[in-house]
Write a protein that holds these residues in place. Sequence first.
Motif, mmCIF file in Angstrom:
data_model
loop_
_atom_site.group_PDB
_atom_site.id
_atom_site.type_symbol
_atom_site.label_atom_id
_atom_site.label_comp_id
_atom_site.label_asym_id
_atom_site.label_seq_id
_atom_site.Cartn_x
_atom_site.Cartn_y
_atom_site.Cartn_z
ATOM 1 N N GLY A 156 4.935 -4.092 -4.790
ATOM 2 C CA GLY A 156 5.146 -3.438 -3.778
ATOM 3 C C GLY A 156 6.753 -3.058 -3.462
ATOM 4 O O GLY A 156 7.414 -2.614 -2.808
ATOM 5 N N TYR A 157 7.306 -3.532 -4.601
ATOM 6 C CA TYR A 157 8.857 -3.695 -4.479
ATOM 7 C C TYR A 157 9.361 -2.051 -4.834
ATOM 8 O O TYR A 157 10.221 -1.646 -4.338
ATOM 9 N N PHE A 158 8.650 -1.415 -5.762
ATOM 10 C CA PHE A 158 8.913 0.091 -5.819
ATOM 11 C C PHE A 158 8.825 0.878 -4.336
ATOM 12 O O PHE A 158 9.552 1.653 -4.184
ATOM 13 N N GLU A 159 7.556 0.652 -3.770
ATOM 14 C CA GLU A 159 7.597 1.447 -2.338
ATOM 15 C C GLU A 159 8.568 0.786 -1.469
ATOM 16 O O GLU A 159 9.055 1.956 -0.895
ATOM 17 N N ARG A 160 9.037 -0.147 -1.230
ATOM 18 C CA ARG A 160 10.079 -0.635 -0.579
ATOM 19 C C ARG A 160 11.506 -0.155 -0.848
ATOM 20 O O ARG A 160 12.249 0.390 -0.065
ATOM 21 N N TYR A 161 11.617 -0.097 -2.139
ATOM 22 C CA TYR A 161 12.873 0.416 -2.736
ATOM 23 C C TYR A 161 12.828 1.959 -2.621
ATOM 24 O O TYR A 161 13.970 2.727 -2.020
ATOM 25 N N MET A 200 0.886 -1.155 -0.050
ATOM 26 C CA MET A 200 -0.019 -0.056 -0.088
ATOM 27 C C MET A 200 0.777 1.205 0.092
ATOM 28 O O MET A 200 1.973 1.382 0.524
ATOM 29 N N TYR A 201 0.540 2.193 -0.786
ATOM 30 C CA TYR A 201 1.242 3.510 -0.914
ATOM 31 C C TYR A 201 0.797 4.386 0.199
ATOM 32 O O TYR A 201 -0.307 4.359 0.774
ATOM 33 N N ASP A 202 1.640 5.389 0.685
ATOM 34 C CA ASP A 202 1.332 6.393 1.409
ATOM 35 C C ASP A 202 -0.051 6.961 0.746
ATOM 36 O O ASP A 202 -0.279 7.289 -0.207
ATOM 37 N N MET A 203 -0.801 7.554 1.860
ATOM 38 C CA MET A 203 -2.135 8.230 1.576
ATOM 39 C C MET A 203 -2.046 9.930 1.311
ATOM 40 O O MET A 203 -1.512 10.217 2.411
#
Length: 477
Positions: free
Chosen positions: A365-370, A1-4
């Motif tokens: 979700g890899y992009f968010e973690r990176y 989940m991305y930041d809101m």
Amino acid sequence: MYDMAMELKTDGAKCLYEQIYEHIREEIKGGRLLSGERLPSTRALAEYLQVSRTTVDFAYGQLLSEGYIEAIPYKGYFVCRMEELPEGNSQALPDDDRMTEAKKEESIPYNGNICYDFSPNGLDMSLFPFGVWKRISKNILNDGNKELFALGEAQGDYDLRQTISRYLHSARGVKCTPSQIVVGAGNDYLLLLLEKLLGRHAGIAMENPTYKRAYRIFRSFAYNIEVIGVDEGGMKVEELRKKQVKAAYVMPSHQYPTGITMPIGRRMELLKWAAEGEERFLIEDDYDSEFRYKGKPIPSLQGADGNGRVIYIGTFSKAIAPAIRVSYMVLPPLLLKRYRESCSFYSSTVSRIDQRILNEFIRDGYFERYLNKTRKLYREKHDILLQELKPFRKKFQIFGENAGLHLVLSSRDEKLTEEYLIRKAAEHGVKVYGMSDALIEENDGKRQAEGMLVLGYGGLRAEEIKEGMAKLKQAWL
């Protein structure tokens, strides 16, 4: 989940927890948060919104009691399954457009002995998950996806556009549907498309200083470019009103190269200016909005646009890697219609294989973690550079902190010109960049930029920043 991305009002009309609760509820009802999607933890969301964790707990508790979300032990909060969720979008497209989508299921180089290069374009790729990228690539090619070798949609594959639209909405507050997004190989291609949509010889207003590459591209179209000065709030709207232009190119979240963040008042002035003309547009270049280190995230200008006048452009080149060469443009409904009439025959410039890899990298979700890791890394470098700049504050003013990958130094001494400072730095093995490189006109702007330098830190290691600043201390102090 991305930041809101959400705006919390502090005027006392509604409690903070109630605003958070209503925002998430509407996201679920509107289908923008999908069934089974994981929500941020209460700690993460509280830190992101800069509110107490208790406030978020209250909001989540209300959502739990009404059945919008469920709590799974040791895993977190997830969106419950909802039936017949209505779509919603303040910049909605005509119904036939939505139905169509639904049917798809969808500087000057220095030749001396330079040891430390404070380039504003430098990036740190040390944390890039090469193994993940390789695995995704291998799986895609091994799965026999024959359709990826066929010609795809002109705007980019629908799955990627859907993923980008959800990311932009949650992280930047952008209001759009996948059908409004055009994917291209870099901003250059997207600006070329704009030339077709806005027409040749259109009047374009640009800030001074600005992103020089965009200026050169616009100039190659034979656009009538009007130069607008900037102050502490960004582009001066009173100057803009005096010009006969069709569009204004701005970077409201983090202006390059000054680092200015445009305040809400100035944003509203620009949106008002655009709404007053029959065909006026704002081109919002949101090139590095992912990197903000202090305060709440700045929502996009497009998210505040209620009249369909903002053309939103972003890229993954800084957030992921320059070689990715994937950018995207969100067109307002009027220009989207024009695109379909006059530009839809242009083939997509991004390989469908690359689009699929990027889609899975973001979606899973890899992009968010990176991004979280790189944001932390760049924040550490940013703080180190500010610490090393403390001895310089008597002779220099510092601008553009807390966001992006560069800072701006302005000499307090008129005798310390840009040319002198660059030369002295080079004599000590350090390359720095002058503000004049970003000026469109070298008359009043040149005088304004005297003694101003741009220091980038993204491509340097922490030790190199310290060593380079020690050299600059010898050169300038």
